[in-house]
Design an enzyme around this catalytic site. Structure first.
Site, PDB file in Angstrom:
ATOM      1  N   GLY A  66      37.337  40.027  44.374  1.00  0.00           N
ATOM      2  CA  GLY A  66      36.367  39.423  45.281  1.00  0.00           C
ATOM      3  C   GLY A  66      36.994  38.964  46.595  1.00  0.00           C
ATOM      4  O   GLY A  66      36.413  39.141  47.665  1.00  0.00           O
ATOM      5  N   LYS A  74      27.871  49.157  41.769  1.00  0.00           N
ATOM      6  CA  LYS A  74      26.738  48.616  42.520  1.00  0.00           C
ATOM      7  C   LYS A  74      26.962  48.689  44.017  1.00  0.00           C
ATOM      8  O   LYS A  74      27.928  48.128  44.530  1.00  0.00           O
ATOM      9  CB  LYS A  74      26.536  47.148  42.151  1.00  0.00           C
ATOM     10  CG  LYS A  74      26.019  46.925  40.754  1.00  0.00           C
ATOM     11  CD  LYS A  74      25.992  45.446  40.546  1.00  0.00           C
ATOM     12  CE  LYS A  74      25.009  45.037  39.484  1.00  0.00           C
ATOM     13  NZ  LYS A  74      24.926  43.563  39.481  1.00  0.00           N
ATOM     14  N   GLY A 116      40.206  44.935  41.035  1.00  0.00           N
ATOM     15  CA  GLY A 116      40.796  45.083  39.715  1.00  0.00           C
ATOM     16  C   GLY A 116      40.627  46.459  39.104  1.00  0.00           C
ATOM     17  O   GLY A 116      41.556  46.996  38.499  1.00  0.00           O
ATOM     18  N   ARG A 126      49.424  39.734  38.471  1.00  0.00           N
ATOM     19  CA  ARG A 126      49.226  38.507  39.254  1.00  0.00           C
ATOM     20  C   ARG A 126      50.380  37.520  39.045  1.00  0.00           C
ATOM     21  O   ARG A 126      50.702  36.750  39.949  1.00  0.00           O
ATOM     22  CB  ARG A 126      47.900  37.855  38.882  1.00  0.00           C
ATOM     23  CG  ARG A 126      46.726  38.582  39.503  1.00  0.00           C
ATOM     24  CD  ARG A 126      45.417  37.970  39.102  1.00  0.00           C
ATOM     25  NE  ARG A 126      44.359  38.359  40.030  1.00  0.00           N
ATOM     26  CZ  ARG A 126      43.090  37.964  39.911  1.00  0.00           C
ATOM     27  NH1 ARG A 126      42.734  37.185  38.919  1.00  0.00           N
ATOM     28  NH2 ARG A 126      42.199  38.356  40.795  1.00  0.00           N
TER      29      ARG A 126
END
Ligand code: 3PG
Ligand code: MG
Length: 377
Positions: A359, A186, A336, A35
Site C-alpha cells: 500500500g 481490482k 507483495g 522486511r
C-alpha cells in the site's frame, strides 16, 4: 526528509519503528523475511554507533492483545540475523534494559491505530531519539509511525530513505522509455497508479483480472471472469486517456474455476465464453509485453498478470517477471504479490529494487503524502 545524517544517535537509546509485518504459516513460521532483512542496514549502523535499540512494529490486524499476532517469530529471526539476543517486551510500562529490545505488537495497544498522543508519549519515554524505517507502514498515521515522530528528535532509517528516493526517482526523472506494468485483481485499487503513469509513463501494460473491466468497457464478453463492476467506468476513462500507451492482453488462458486442476482453454482473443474465467494472459500477450519491457530504460511493476499461484495460470506472470529480471533497465517492483512472484520464479535478486511496501509504495506512486514520511520532513 531528515535521515540518519541529521540525527545524533551515538551512544543513545534509539526507538526504531520497523515493519516486521511478515507473512507467517499456520505454525507461526515466517515464510518471507524480506522486511526483516530490509531493516538490517539501519539496525547495524545504529549498533555500530553504540546505540541501544528499542524496536517496535505491528503484525497483522489484531483486535486487542492476541497471542496469534505475537512478534515472537520476528524477534527470533532478527536475533539470528543480528547474531545477538533480542528481548521481547510485552509490557510497555516495564521495558527491560538491553542492547536490542523489541516491544510486542504495537497494535495490541489501545490508541495505536488512532494515532493517540498519550500512547505516543509512552513510546517516546522509552528513548532519546526516534528512527522510522518502516516504509511498509509509512502510509499509516498511527501512534508509532506519526505522533511519536513529533515528540523526539527523529529521522528516517536507511530503508525508508532508499524506498522513497527510488520510487520518487522513477516518477520525477526516469530514464526513458518508462514502462509501467500494472496487474492484480481490482482496477479500483490501481486507478491512482494508472492515473500517475498516464501522465508519466511511455507504455502501460495491463494484466491480471483487472483487465476484465477494460474488456467490458470495450464491449467484450467476460464470461465468469472476476470483473469488478465499479471498475468498468474508470477503466473506460483510462482507455480514452491513454489510447497511445495503454496495452491490454490480446489472448488469454481460461479455466472453469479458480483451481489448479480445473480444465483449461487457450483463448485467441479476449472474449471469454460463458462458464469460463480468464485466469492468465496468453502467450502472444506475454511475448508482446516482454518485448516492450526489453526496450525500456526504466520499468515499474506492480501486480501479477494472472493466478500465478496456480501452475496452469502462472506462465504469463513468469514471462513478464523474467523480462523484468533480465533487462538492463532500472527495475522497481512494488507490492507483495509481485515480489512473491519474483521469488517463486527465482528472479528476486535480479531486479534493482523490490519495495518492502505494498500500500505504501502505491500511495507514494499515486503522489499521496505519506504521514510517516511527512512527520520526518
Ligand atoms: C502492509 O503489510 O501493508 C503494512 O505492513 C501495513 O499493514 P496494514 O495494511 O495492516 O496497515
Ligand atoms: Mg496492506
Amino acid at each position: 526528509m531528515r535521515t540518519l545524517e541529521d540525527l545524533d544517535v551515538e551512544g543513545k537509546r534509539v526507538l526504531v519503528r520497523v515493519d516486521f509485518n511478515v507473512p507467517l504459516d499456520e505454525d507461526g513460521t515466517i515464510t518471507d523475511d524480506a522486511r526483516i532483512q530490509g531493516a538490517l542496514p539501519t539496525l547495524k549502523e545504529l549498533r555500530e554507533k553504540d546505540a541501544r535499540l528499542v524496536l517496535m512494529s505491528h503484525l497483522g490486524r489484531p483486535k486487542g492483545t492476541d497471542p496469534k499476532f505475537s512478534l515472537t517469530p520476528a524477534a527470533q529471526r532478527l536475533s539470528e540475523l543480528l547474531g545477538t539476543e533480542v528481548t521481547l517486551a510485552d509490557d510497555l510500562d516495564s521495558v527491560p534494559d538491553g542492547d536490542v529490545v523489541m516491544l510486542e505488537n504495537v497494535r495490541f495497544n489501545d490508541g495505536e491505530t488512532k494515532n493517540d498522543e498519550e500512547l505516543a508519549k509512552r513510546y517516546a519515554a522509552l528513548a532519546d531519539v526516534y528512527v522510522n524505517d518502516a516504509f511498509g507502514s509509512a502510509h499509516r498515521a498511527h501512534a508509532s509511525t506519526e505522533a511519536v515522530a513529533h515528540l523526539l528528535p527523529s529521522a528516517a532509517g536507511r530503508l525508508l530513505e532508499r524506498e522513497v528516493a527510488t520510487l520518487r526517482g522513477i516518477l520525477d526523472e526516469p530514464k526513458r522509455p518508462l514502462v509501467a506494468v500494472v496487474g492484480g485483481a481490482k482496477v479500483t485499487d490501481k486507478i491512482g497508479v494508472l492515473d500517475a503513469f498516464l501522465d508519466r509513463a511511455d507504455e502501460i501494460l495491463i494484466g491480471g483480472a483487472m483487465c476484465f473491466p477494460f474488456f467490458k468497457a470495450q464491449g467484450h464478453e467476460v464470461g465468469d471472469s472476476l470483473c469488478e463492476e465499479e471498475g468498468v467506468e474508470p477503466a473506460g476513462r483510462v482507455l480514452r486517456a491513454g489510447v497511445d500507451k495503454v496495452h491490454l492482453p490480446v489472448d488469454l488462458v481460461a479455466g472453469r474455476e479458480f483451481d489448479a486442476d480445473t480444465p483449461t482453454q487457450a483463448i485467441d482473443g479476449v472474449d471469454v465464453p460463458e462458464g469460463w474465467m480468464g485466469l492468465d494472459i496468453g502467450p502472444s500477450t506475454a511475448e508482446r509485453y516482454a518485448d516492450i519491457i526489453k526496450d525500456a530504460e526504466t520499468v515499474f511493476w506492480n501486480g501479477p498478470m494472472g493466478a500465478f499461484e496456480l501452475p496452469p495460470f502462472a506462465e504469463g506472470t513468469r514471462v513478464v517477471a523474467e523480462a523484468v529480471a533480465v533487462t538492463a533497465a532500472t527495475t522497481v517492483v512494488g507490492g507483495g504479490d509481485s515480489a512473491a512472484a519474483l521469488k517463486q520464479f527465482g528472479y528476486a535478486d535480479m531486479v534493482d529494487h523490490v519495495s518492502t511496501g505494498g500500500g505504501a509504495s502505491l500511495e507514494l506512486v499515486e503522489g499521496k503524502p505519506l504521514p510517516g514520511v511527512e512527520a520526518l520532513s
